[in-house]
Design a protein around this motif. Structure first.
Motif, short mmCIF file in Angstrom:
data_model
loop_
_atom_site.label_atom_id
_atom_site.label_comp_id
_atom_site.label_asym_id
_atom_site.label_seq_id
_atom_site.Cartn_x
_atom_site.Cartn_y
_atom_site.Cartn_z
N THR A 142 0.79 -1.19 0.12
CA THR A 142 -0.07 0.07 0.06
C THR A 142 0.88 1.06 0.05
O THR A 142 1.87 1.32 0.84
N GLY A 143 0.72 2.38 -0.88
CA GLY A 143 1.56 3.43 -0.98
C GLY A 143 1.27 4.16 0.10
O GLY A 143 0.34 4.35 0.77
N ALA A 144 2.33 4.57 0.84
CA ALA A 144 2.41 5.34 2.21
C ALA A 144 1.78 6.74 2.08
O ALA A 144 1.10 7.00 2.93
N VAL A 145 1.76 7.26 0.87
CA VAL A 145 0.93 8.65 0.65
C VAL A 145 -0.56 8.58 -0.06
O VAL A 145 -1.36 8.88 0.32
N SER A 146 -0.23 7.50 -1.09
CA SER A 146 -1.59 7.48 -2.12
C SER A 146 -2.70 6.57 -1.33
O SER A 146 -3.84 6.72 -1.47
N GLY A 147 -2.20 5.48 -0.61
CA GLY A 147 -2.92 4.34 -0.01
C GLY A 147 -3.32 3.41 -1.27
O GLY A 147 -4.06 2.67 -0.83
N ARG A 148 -2.86 3.66 -2.43
CA ARG A 148 -3.08 2.65 -3.63
C ARG A 148 -2.19 1.76 -3.55
O ARG A 148 -0.87 1.59 -3.30
N PRO A 149 -2.69 0.52 -4.14
CA PRO A 149 -1.66 -0.60 -4.33
C PRO A 149 -0.55 -0.21 -5.09
O PRO A 149 -0.82 0.27 -6.11
N ARG A 150 0.57 -0.46 -4.97
CA ARG A 150 1.96 -0.38 -5.56
C ARG A 150 2.60 -1.75 -5.95
O ARG A 150 2.87 -2.16 -4.96
N ARG A 151 2.76 -1.99 -7.10
CA ARG A 151 3.40 -3.50 -7.45
C ARG A 151 5.00 -2.96 -7.99
O ARG A 151 5.07 -2.27 -8.72
N THR A 152 5.57 -3.90 -7.24
CA THR A 152 7.23 -3.51 -7.74
C THR A 152 8.00 -4.82 -7.80
O THR A 152 7.83 -5.62 -6.60
N PRO A 153 8.51 -5.04 -8.98
CA PRO A 153 9.40 -6.28 -8.99
C PRO A 153 10.63 -6.34 -8.35
O PRO A 153 11.39 -5.06 -8.35
N LEU A 154 10.93 -7.46 -7.52
CA LEU A 154 12.25 -7.13 -6.66
C LEU A 154 13.01 -8.43 -6.69
O LEU A 154 12.35 -9.68 -6.73
N ALA A 155 14.22 -8.47 -6.69
CA ALA A 155 14.89 -9.53 -6.58
C ALA A 155 14.86 -9.95 -5.03
O ALA A 155 14.51 -9.05 -4.15
#
Length: 156
Positions: free
Chosen positions: A55-68
């Motif tokens: 969850t975005g810290a500011v937006s509150g929206r779902p944020r998708r991030t590819p990570l190793a």
């Protein structure tokens, strides 16, 4: 070490890679992940990876991030907020600090997780494992004044 991995490690430790990769690799990974319904990430040809939905810290929206990630024997994952050796912490780390309940897509399955920022001896142990796993992390840390954040993502 598979052929080509030494070259990829060397290139990924450069400042040029740090300038270009954040604008190219995550977008390609997100698109491929969507097209394959979570089964493929381009970056996993070299490293294990997850797609973190936080969850975005500011937006509150779902944020998708590819990570190793560094998969752990207990079923958790260690993720490294290296930001490719750029000065600021990556946004996803701030998201996890504010909203630790998240989800990872791992090998085509969505897994609810809780993120925990690693500190002290636990962080030191995980950092050594991260360096053994992907030596360019040392070059990333050498370029920045901030301490690179490490998180353990534990299944809920």
């Amino acid at each position: 070490m598979p052929p080509g991995e030494r070259l990829v490690r060397k290139v990924s430790a450069t400042r040029a890679f740090a300038r270009i990769a954040p604008h190219v690799i995550p977008g390609l990974d997100r698109a491929l992940h969507r097209l394959t319904r979570g089964k493929v990430l381009l970056s996993t040809r070299m490293l294990p990876g997850v797609v973190l939905t936080a969850t975005g810290a500011v937006s509150g929206r779902p944020r998708r991030t590819p990570l190793a990630c560094l998969p752990q024997e207990d079923g958790s994952w260690i993720v490294v907020g290296s930001n490719f050796g750029r000065p600021g912490h990556p946004a996803w780390t701030g998201n996890l600090l504010k909203h630790p309940e998240a989800e990872v897509s791992w090998r085509g399955r969505d897994v609810p997780v809780r993120a925990r920022l690693l500190t002290g001896g636990e962080r030191a142990l995980a950092w050594r494992a991260a360096l053994a796993f992907w030596p360019p992390y040392a070059a990333y840390q050498a370029r920045v004044a901030r301490e690179i954040r490490l998180f353990r993502l534990e299944r809920r």
